[in-house]
Write an enzyme that holds these catalytic residues in place. Structure first.
Site, PDB file in Angstrom:
ATOM      1  N   LYS A  22      50.130  47.128   6.652  1.00  0.00           N
ATOM      2  CA  LYS A  22      49.551  48.464   6.523  1.00  0.00           C
ATOM      3  C   LYS A  22      50.646  49.513   6.409  1.00  0.00           C
ATOM      4  O   LYS A  22      50.598  50.394   5.540  1.00  0.00           O
ATOM      5  CB  LYS A  22      48.692  48.766   7.763  1.00  0.00           C
ATOM      6  N   ARG A  27      53.244  53.481   2.911  1.00  0.00           N
ATOM      7  CA  ARG A  27      54.518  54.138   2.553  1.00  0.00           C
ATOM      8  C   ARG A  27      54.828  53.898   1.074  1.00  0.00           C
ATOM      9  O   ARG A  27      55.214  54.811   0.340  1.00  0.00           O
ATOM     10  CB  ARG A  27      55.658  53.587   3.397  1.00  0.00           C
ATOM     11  N   ASP A  49      42.382  51.848   5.871  1.00  0.00           N
ATOM     12  CA  ASP A  49      43.521  52.780   5.922  1.00  0.00           C
ATOM     13  C   ASP A  49      44.162  52.946   4.542  1.00  0.00           C
ATOM     14  O   ASP A  49      44.624  54.043   4.186  1.00  0.00           O
ATOM     15  CB  ASP A  49      44.583  52.297   6.915  1.00  0.00           C
ATOM     16  N   ASN A  95      40.667  57.534   9.794  1.00  0.00           N
ATOM     17  CA  ASN A  95      41.473  57.602  11.014  1.00  0.00           C
ATOM     18  C   ASN A  95      42.834  56.966  10.741  1.00  0.00           C
ATOM     19  O   ASN A  95      43.398  56.277  11.584  1.00  0.00           O
ATOM     20  CB  ASN A  95      40.744  56.892  12.163  1.00  0.00           C
ATOM     21  N   ASP A 315      51.772  48.353  18.757  1.00  0.00           N
ATOM     22  CA  ASP A 315      50.504  47.781  18.271  1.00  0.00           C
ATOM     23  C   ASP A 315      50.336  46.340  18.750  1.00  0.00           C
ATOM     24  O   ASP A 315      49.285  45.954  19.274  1.00  0.00           O
ATOM     25  CB  ASP A 315      50.434  47.834  16.735  1.00  0.00           C
ATOM     26  N   GLU A 343      43.809  54.972  18.152  1.00  0.00           N
ATOM     27  CA  GLU A 343      42.416  54.876  17.718  1.00  0.00           C
ATOM     28  C   GLU A 343      41.433  55.300  18.803  1.00  0.00           C
ATOM     29  O   GLU A 343      40.342  55.785  18.546  1.00  0.00           O
ATOM     30  CB  GLU A 343      42.113  53.444  17.254  1.00  0.00           C
ATOM     31  N   HIS A 387      40.121  48.636  15.844  1.00  0.00           N
ATOM     32  CA  HIS A 387      40.319  47.295  15.279  1.00  0.00           C
ATOM     33  C   HIS A 387      41.098  46.363  16.200  1.00  0.00           C
ATOM     34  O   HIS A 387      40.792  45.185  16.332  1.00  0.00           O
ATOM     35  CB  HIS A 387      41.021  47.428  13.920  1.00  0.00           C
ATOM     36  N   ARG A 388      42.142  46.911  16.852  1.00  0.00           N
ATOM     37  CA  ARG A 388      43.000  46.022  17.656  1.00  0.00           C
ATOM     38  C   ARG A 388      42.308  45.537  18.926  1.00  0.00           C
ATOM     39  O   ARG A 388      42.598  44.447  19.414  1.00  0.00           O
ATOM     40  CB  ARG A 388      44.332  46.694  17.999  1.00  0.00           C
ATOM     41  N   LYS A 413      39.697  48.530   9.507  1.00  0.00           N
ATOM     42  CA  LYS A 413      40.783  49.531   9.411  1.00  0.00           C
ATOM     43  C   LYS A 413      42.050  48.897   8.837  1.00  0.00           C
ATOM     44  O   LYS A 413      42.737  49.499   8.021  1.00  0.00           O
ATOM     45  CB  LYS A 413      41.073  50.141  10.787  1.00  0.00           C
TER      46      LYS A 413
HETATM   47  O1  S3P Z   1      54.612  54.399  10.997  1.00  0.00           O
HETATM   48  C1  S3P Z   1      53.743  53.533  11.086  1.00  0.00           C
HETATM   49  O2  S3P Z   1      53.409  52.812  10.115  1.00  0.00           O
HETATM   50  C2  S3P Z   1      53.098  53.309  12.400  1.00  0.00           C
HETATM   51  C3  S3P Z   1      53.697  53.770  13.535  1.00  0.00           C
HETATM   52  C4  S3P Z   1      53.142  53.514  14.896  1.00  0.00           C
HETATM   53  O3  S3P Z   1      52.595  54.725  15.377  1.00  0.00           O
HETATM   54  P1  S3P Z   1      53.361  55.717  16.413  1.00  0.00           P
HETATM   55  O4  S3P Z   1      54.657  56.081  15.847  1.00  0.00           O
HETATM   56  O5  S3P Z   1      52.404  56.870  16.504  1.00  0.00           O
HETATM   57  O6  S3P Z   1      53.503  54.963  17.715  1.00  0.00           O
HETATM   58  C5  S3P Z   1      52.064  52.449  14.886  1.00  0.00           C
HETATM   59  O7  S3P Z   1      51.349  52.456  16.101  1.00  0.00           O
HETATM   60  C6  S3P Z   1      51.105  52.641  13.737  1.00  0.00           C
HETATM   61  O8  S3P Z   1      50.103  51.655  13.717  1.00  0.00           O
HETATM   62  C7  S3P Z   1      51.831  52.548  12.420  1.00  0.00           C
HETATM   63  C1  PEP Z   2      47.900  53.104  15.750  1.00  0.00           C
HETATM   64  C2  PEP Z   2      47.420  52.519  14.655  1.00  0.00           C
HETATM   65  O1  PEP Z   2      47.082  53.157  13.516  1.00  0.00           O
HETATM   66  P1  PEP Z   2      47.540  54.540  12.827  1.00  0.00           P
HETATM   67  O2  PEP Z   2      48.360  54.125  11.641  1.00  0.00           O
HETATM   68  O3  PEP Z   2      46.269  55.187  12.435  1.00  0.00           O
HETATM   69  O4  PEP Z   2      48.351  55.315  13.808  1.00  0.00           O
HETATM   70  C3  PEP Z   2      47.201  51.057  14.631  1.00  0.00           C
HETATM   71  O5  PEP Z   2      46.982  50.510  13.528  1.00  0.00           O
HETATM   72  O6  PEP Z   2      47.234  50.388  15.683  1.00  0.00           O
END
Ligand code: S3P
Ligand code: PEP
Length: 427
Positions: A22, A27, A49, A95, A315, A343, A387-388, A413
């Site tokens: 994801k 990105r 997402d 979200n 995560d 979430e 989801h988690r 998600k």
């Molecule tokens: O940059 C990213 O792809 C993510 C960063 C993390 O969030 P945080 O930086 O808010 O902890 C992670 O929890 C999220 O699922 C994805």
């Molecule tokens: C925190 C999560 O998602 P988000 O990218 O919406 O922050 C996640 O996938 O656990």
């Protein structure tokens, strides 16, 4: 509400070809849109997402050809900011933090008026640290409801460059968003990070992807970043999205609890994602782990509880919380305060649901301590649209404890067919 009853599973083993990451998918999509040239992304994740990012890009006029069943997309880069016609555009981002934060930063540069909004929970997830960093550069951003939270109205203009500071203590996604937008500034940008930077490995993903698209960032020990002026994003041509390391965690833990071997393909030693280090946490608990460059194999070992700072794997750390139910002795997951702004409030939700199956749990301000008990029992697990929670509680069944997952569809998600994939490993 739909419920998914999972009966006890005797044994799990097999191979899992992981869906795309994801974090890398979203990105890569944004950078491909900002790049010069055409980019072909393969193994792109197809989940809510990613669809929010794709819908937003389509509304913004970015053209792409997506073959969802093949996991392949060809994106026509815009060669600079995603300027939009004069009409105000509303973008609904569900979200998805990886859509909301990076798009907020990317859209303040260029031309056009935008409203960025999402699901009710998105309106409770902070974005103030990012907006505070963007405003001194000239960004015009307004809060439409609560101060510091989406929805936002953006009036795009030019971004100056210079020196800014950003608070990194709540989400690394704010710094990621600012970094990815930096090459669109008119001048060199120097970013000072304030506070303890959380979820650091996600910054490595950001820097690796920016480099892949031709932009170098000077990283001064994660305290300061310098993005020299005059750089622009250039398509790498083809780019393979590696498997999702957070999604891998459920299968690796299933093997550790339910026998194995299970091999996850698409994530290994060479992965860009910090969540690969979940395998080290599992090994510290006693699982047998074998690393290959692009895959990881797990087997059952004598599992013992651990006490670990898991800020680097926020995560996948949720998967440790349910794995802990099948270990000897307590497990403490430390330094995960920002679970509270994801979430759902994940610290509160995990404590509540773990107690339902009989575990003894202590919910700290920024930690969770799980003490397994002799006899766990069935419960219907509420998933809070997270989801988690749905995925990590499926491990109860792998450990021989029947469990019912409420609203199993919430895995959409990041992993729409998770339960089918798990089912395919049951023997
Ligand atoms: O940059 C990213 O792809 C993510 C960063 C993390 O969030 P945080 O930086 O808010 O902890 C992670 O929890 C999220 O699922 C994805
Ligand atoms: C925190 C999560 O998602 P988000 O990218 O919406 O922050 C996640 O996938 O656990």
């Amino acid at each position: 509400m739909k419920q998914l009853p999972l009966p006890p599973i005797a044994h799990v083993e097999g191979d899992v070809y992981l869906p795309g990451s994801k974090s890398i998918s979203n990105r890569a999509l944004l950078l491909a849109a900002l790049s010069e040239g055409e980019t072909t992304l393969t193994n792109l994740l197809d989940s809510d997402d990613i669809r929010h990012m794709l819908n937003a890009l389509a509304l913004l006029g970015v053209s792409y050809q997506w073959q969802a069943e093949k996991g392949e997309i060809v994106v026509q880069g815009r060669g600079g900011p995603i300027a939009n016609s004069d009409q105000a555009l509303e973008l609904f981002l569900g979200n998805a933090g990886t859509a909301m934060r990076p798009l907020c930063a990317a859209l303040v540069v260029g031309q056009g008026d935008y409203v960025l909004t999402g699901e009710p929970r998105m309106k409770e997830r902070p974005i103030g640290h990012l907006v505070d960093a963007l405003r001194p550069l000239g960004a015009k951003v307004e809060y439409l409801e609560a101060e510091g939270y989406p929805p936002l109205r953006i009036h795009a203009s030019q971004l100056a460059g210079g020196r800014v500071s950003i608070d990194g203590s709540i989400s690394s996604q704010f710094l990621t968003a600012l970094l990815m937008t930096a090459p669109l500034c008119q001048d060199t940008l120097t970013i000072d990070v304030e506070g303890e930077l959380v979820s650091k490995p996600y910054i490595d993903i950001t820097l690796a992807l920016m480099a892949k698209f031709g932009v170098e960032v000077e990283n001064r020990d994660y305290r300061q970043f310098v993005i020299a002026a005059g750089q622009r994003y250039v398509s790498p041509g083809r780019f393979l999205v590696e498997g999702d390391a957070s999604s891998a965690s459920y299968f690796l833990a299933a093997a550790a609890i339910g026998g194995g071997p299970i091999t996850v393909h698409g994530v290994g030693r060479a992965s860009l994602q910090g969540d690969k280090y979940f395998a080290d946490a599992l090994a510290a608990m006693g699982a047998e782990i074998e690393w290959q460059d692009e895959s990881i194999t797990a087997r059952r070992g004598e599992l013992n509880g651990i006490d670990m700072d898991m800020n680097h794997i926020p995560d996948a750390a949720m998967t440790i919380a349910t794995t802990a139910l099948f270990a000897k002795g307590p497990t403490t997951i430390r330094n995960v305060y920002n679970w509270r702004v994801k979430e759902t409030d994940r610290l509160a939700a995990m404590a509540t649901e773990l107690k339902k199956v009989g575990a003894v749990v202590e919910e700290g301000h920024d930690y969770l301590r799980v003490e397994p008990v002799e006899k766990l029992h069935h419960a219907a697990i509420d998933t809070y649209n997270d989801h988690r929670i749905a995925m990590c509680f499926s491990l109860l069944a792998v450990g021989g404890v029947p469990v019912t997952i409420n609203d199993p569809g919430c895995t959409a998600k990041t992993f729409p067919d998770y339960f089918d994939r798990l089912n395919a490993l049951c023997r």
